[in-house]
Design a protein around this motif. Sequence first.
Motif: not given
Length: 598
Positions: A227-253
């Motif tokens: 659970q994270g607090q984010v800036d109100t102008q930002a959006r959260v994007r969650v995506w994935s990578l392979s080799n090795p497998p990773r979950i990426v959480i981006d908080v982007r403005q």
Amino acid sequence: MYKSLMILHPLLRVGLGLLIVSEAGFGSLSDRAIAQVPEPPEIAQMTPPNPTGALSGGAVVVGSQRLAVPWQQRGDRIGIADIALMQTLGVDLQNTQNPQQQPVQWFSDTATALTPWYSGGYRYLDITDWARQHNWQLTPSNNGTLTLQAPTGQVLAARRGRQSWGDRIVLDVDRPLLWGLEEQQDRFTLTVTGQTGGGFVANSLQDPGNALSGVQVRSGGGQLVLQGQVDTQARVRVWSLSNPPRIVIDVRQDTLPRDILWAPGVRWQAGMVSVGNRAFSVHQVRLNLRQSGVALRPLWASEPQVPGITPLITLAQRHQAVAAINAGFFNRNNQLPLGAVRRDGRWISGPILNRGAIAWNDQGRAVMNRLFLAHTLTTRQGQSFTVGQINSGYVQAGIGLYTPDWGSAYSPILDGETLVSVGQNQVARQSPGGAAGQGSVPIPIDGYLLAVRSFSEAARSLVPGTSVTLTPDLRPPEFIDLPHAMGGGPLLLKDQRMVLNPQTEGFSDAFATQAAPRSAIGIAGDGQILLVAIHHSPGGRGPTLTETAQIMAQLGSVDALNLDGGSSASLYLGGTLINRHPQTVGRIHNALGVYITP
């Protein structure tokens, strides 16, 4: 959504007496104003209709998490609404120019094309075979839920870092894991279906960030919860990578580039557009109304009644539009429209103050210009009176016209109005209106109602039994034969030239100079219609009207019109808002809805 405005159109001054009230609007123009919206908008329940009669619903269950994700079953095929599949479950939608195939990526270096189908305003992606390849088990239920199950694994480690555009968290996992994202205006919850491994250190996520702070970590019951607090102008994007497998959480403005031909004649694009030394987040839906099966229609909140406001997402889902954008101005207090809304040749609300408007037909012809409409009321005795507005919340001394398209009855907008009922071109009755907002008078189904305001000569002349005729004066003439119209203002571009002049259209100096999120509509050189939402530059302000005009020109608009903005500025596609979180949006009166017939 309004600001006080004390301007009377010069063509309406003659013989109308003293201006009483005029209200015109621009939705809450700043973050401070957004915070002052008196009540949070309700969020529509995503329970999509299913004309096929098969199972469908608005919730997907992942582990112990119930997520608002529309789904539908057709025969032995199961589809999930595409944007919810991306925003909530992290299946990334790739750019495509083929509306019959949507490439997706999930823990893979290569994309897999899924087949879409369209129903009830949603685009569902058939995940049946693709889910089987990833060892997902899909269990639909007649209670409206779809359960997703997949092999569980471990979250091995976590790390966090600042980025120029915001913040990033990376979770190393031992295999592809399901997760669900729940996003609110200033925080998010990510639930991963996996245990933490021995190398996972929660403290590694506590570093200071640009747009992310206060990350809390919980683990247990086969789940990891962030659970994270984010800036109100930002959006959260969650995506994935392979080799090795990773979950990426981006908080982007900022906004990542996107170009998806979402349906034949409907293109979804997004990215950053620079004006001077400042880049703005821009989302757009481009329409080819010449494409068979693509239609654009005005919508309003309380149809068939005119007064009323509601969130855009509620309005679009109620009418099963595939896309929508907020449109014209309105008075938040009495929830009445302040500008042109025309559908199928009927003036639901008339234009005011010679403001900009767009009109179009179903063959793809569209025009944009400043629009004027008044009526001349002539009695059998030869007396003539100007009727200034039709079905409008914009009120001034003189005569207002209200037709059955306003609703079955009219309630006084001002104290002391004289209400004149006209049926079959003859005055049927005249009565005092009483106090503003109190009581109502039926609107004749075979005529109209006149609200006479501080105009004693007209009141004396319009006695019961008087025969009258009503003659419209609509300018420019190219609007006459186009059945649909929507007003806004000010006009930004005309024939590739900037024609921005807010004062000409009755807007205040403060309105003309403010910077805020914007909605706009444009006509491109090839005739396509652009529905555009423009937001803050990263960490900064929203665009001015001049910058909005420049952005619309960069997007290819030949003509462009500003729509209501601030907390109203919202763009909807496939069941959700694509430009901002619903909790940051105020209620609106009217919108433009997009429909497709696949």
